[in-house]
Design an enzyme around this catalytic site. Structure first.
Site, short mmCIF file in Angstrom:
data_model
loop_
_atom_site.label_atom_id
_atom_site.label_comp_id
_atom_site.label_asym_id
_atom_site.label_seq_id
_atom_site.Cartn_x
_atom_site.Cartn_y
_atom_site.Cartn_z
N ASN A 114 68.65 44.20 63.88
CA ASN A 114 68.08 43.96 65.21
C ASN A 114 68.37 42.52 65.61
O ASN A 114 67.98 41.57 64.91
CB ASN A 114 66.57 44.21 65.15
CG ASN A 114 65.87 43.84 66.45
OD1 ASN A 114 66.49 43.76 67.51
ND2 ASN A 114 64.57 43.63 66.38
N ALA A 159 61.84 31.18 75.84
CA ALA A 159 62.25 29.80 75.56
C ALA A 159 61.05 28.90 75.29
O ALA A 159 61.04 27.73 75.66
CB ALA A 159 63.06 29.25 76.74
N GLY A 182 53.33 34.52 69.93
CA GLY A 182 54.29 35.55 69.59
C GLY A 182 55.15 35.98 70.77
O GLY A 182 54.86 35.69 71.93
N ARG A 199 62.25 23.70 62.92
CA ARG A 199 63.33 23.55 61.95
C ARG A 199 64.48 22.69 62.46
O ARG A 199 65.34 22.26 61.69
CB ARG A 199 63.85 24.93 61.53
CG ARG A 199 62.98 25.61 60.48
CD ARG A 199 63.57 26.92 60.01
NE ARG A 199 63.35 27.98 60.97
CZ ARG A 199 63.91 29.18 60.90
NH1 ARG A 199 64.74 29.46 59.90
NH2 ARG A 199 63.66 30.11 61.80
#
Length: 461
Positions: free
Chosen positions: A172, A12, A80, A18
């Site tokens: 996935n 989180a 990442g 976006r």
């Protein structure tokens, strides 16, 4: 054989650019609840030994929402998904068992799916299990490539897929189960040698496969529940999907929704059988509605108890208790801390705030009842106001059982209207009224014959 321990890591930490919002991504609400809260609540039935939420941007706000439901770890630099999971290393590294890794922006995955994924992973004896789904349009998703034995061979990102691999529609979803120790050992070998310079969690799958460890895939039958929320369009889609799921649950439990597409019921609402909900109704918070009640059309109920057989039409009620067989509306406003007794009536354009109204009492129209205790069998006439505020302090009005308040009366608090008493229409009451008394508090009427004609003649001059 003892059941394996189970853990969860919720990712989180992403900013969610976006979403184009100052609000932290996973705190955007779906059906009135932050999306990360949906994830936590669907994981809770798994009886996890430990749940860890990895937060980054807006971590303080996330902590406020999740409270003690999950431990929280800060990912200071967003490097990442692999790097995010690695932040839980101190809490999980040496634990035996199964760890599920889920994204905090996937609020639609159900506890049934999580349970099935855990069970399948452990039954297979796999070191990693990928939650997959058949996508109607797999464009942009990583494809799950299986071998002749139906085992997972590799995951291929869309941009790297060959033409034949692009035809594969099993994708996935970004949710995984891992053998916990194998997960954190493999994370030590994940490289950031890629265009983004980030550490990717799916690389763990390749590392395990290179070691000939078993990697399996569990395919959910519902692609929509795996959707991640990345922008406002997806947020609206999730809202619509969850609304439909909630409404169908209530209908199957014996609730009538005349127009489910235009009925909004939040996840915590409890509704008994034979309740009728008309179109345009919004029911939120920890509301409980008893059997036989009728809500709407176009009513908003928030954190209320609604009694058996109650009728609430075109009205708003919040943080209040509405008794059995009450009638509310149309166009009433029941504000917080109101308690409406059984068989009471609150009519059109009536506002009630922080007040109690006894059984069978009526406030039929165009009145304000604030900071008041009204007994049973009381009739409050049209246009009555409890004058409760002097600009600094609030004061109580008490109206005892069986009293009758005439139309257009002002009850100037603090004041008590005694049991069985009458207040004449148009009165402004500033002193207590004894029981069974008639109180008249208005100027004496004076009629001046012909005076109106004089006024009209003056206007003509």
């Amino acid at each position: 054989m003892a059941k394996p321990k189970r853990y969860a890591v919720i990712l989180a930490a992403g900013k969610g650019t976006r979403m184009k919002s100052k609000l932290y991504k996973v705190l955007h609400p779906v059906m009135g609840r932050p999306m990360v809260q949906h994830v936590i609540e669907q994981l809770n039935p798994m009886n996890l030994d430990k749940m860890i939420t990895i937060a980054g941007h807006g971590a303080e706000k996330v902590a406020e929402h999740i409270g003690n439901e999950s431990e929280m770890v800060l990912q200071e630099d967003q490097l990442g998904t692999g790097h995010a999971v690695l932040q839980a290393e101190k809490l999980l590294k040496n634990e035996d068992g199964t760890t599920i890794v889920v994204c905090g922006d996937t609020p639609l995955i159900t506890s049934e799916t999580y349970q099935a994924l855990f069970d399948y992973h452990e039954q297979q004896g796999a070191k990693a299990t990928i939650l997959t789904a058949k996508a109607p349009n797999p464009t942009g998703y990583g494809r799950v490539i299986r071998n002749d034995r139906n085992e997972v061979e590799r995951i291929v990102e869309h941009k790297d897929a060959k033409d034949t691999e692009l035809l594969v529609d099993e994708i996935n979803t970004g949710t995984y189960c891992f053998d916990n120790k194998e997960l954190f050992e493999a994370l030590q070998h994940v490289s950031n040698d890629n265009v983004q310079g980030e550490y990717y969690l799916p690389d763990v799958i390749e590392i395990l496969q290179s070691r000939d460890e078993k990697v399996s895939a569990f395919q959910t039958s519902d692609f929509e529940e795996t959707l991640g929320i990345n922008d406002r369009v997806a947020l609206a889609h999730a809202e619509k999907t969850l609304k439909k799921r909630i409404n169908e649950k209530h209908m199957r439990n014996g609730v009538t929704l005349i127009d489910p597409d235009n009925t909004y019921i939040s996840p915590d609402v409890i509704i008994e059988q034979d309740v009728l909900i008309q179109p345009g109704s919004i029911i939120k918070g920890k509301t409980s509605i008893k059997a036989g009640a009728e809500i709407g059309p176009h009513s908003e109920i928030d954190h209320c108890y609604v009694g058996e057989g109650a009728i609430i039409k075109q009205s708003v009620a919040k943080n209040s208790h509405l008794g059995d067989r009450v009638q509310i509306g149309p166009y009433s406003h029941i504000r917080p801390e109101a308690s409406i007794g059984d068989e009471a009536k609150i009519g059109n354009f009536v506002e009630v705030k922080k007040s109690s109204l006894g059984d069978r009492s009526k406030v039929s129209h165009l009145s304000y009842i604030g900071d008041a205790e009204v007994g049973s069998n009381v009739n409050i006439g049209c246009g009555t106001i409890t004058v409760n505020y002097d600009g600094k302090n609030k004061y109580m009005t008490t109206v005892e059982d069986d009293a009758f308040i005439g139309c257009n009366s002002n009850l100037v608090a603090p004041v008590t209207i005694g049991e069985g008493s009458y207040v004449a229409a148009g009165s402004t009451i500033t002193k207590d009224v004894p029981g069974n008394a008639l109180s008249i508090a208005r100027a004496r009427q004076a009629n001046k014959e012909g005076y109106a004609s004089r006024i009209r003649n003056q206007k003509k001059e």
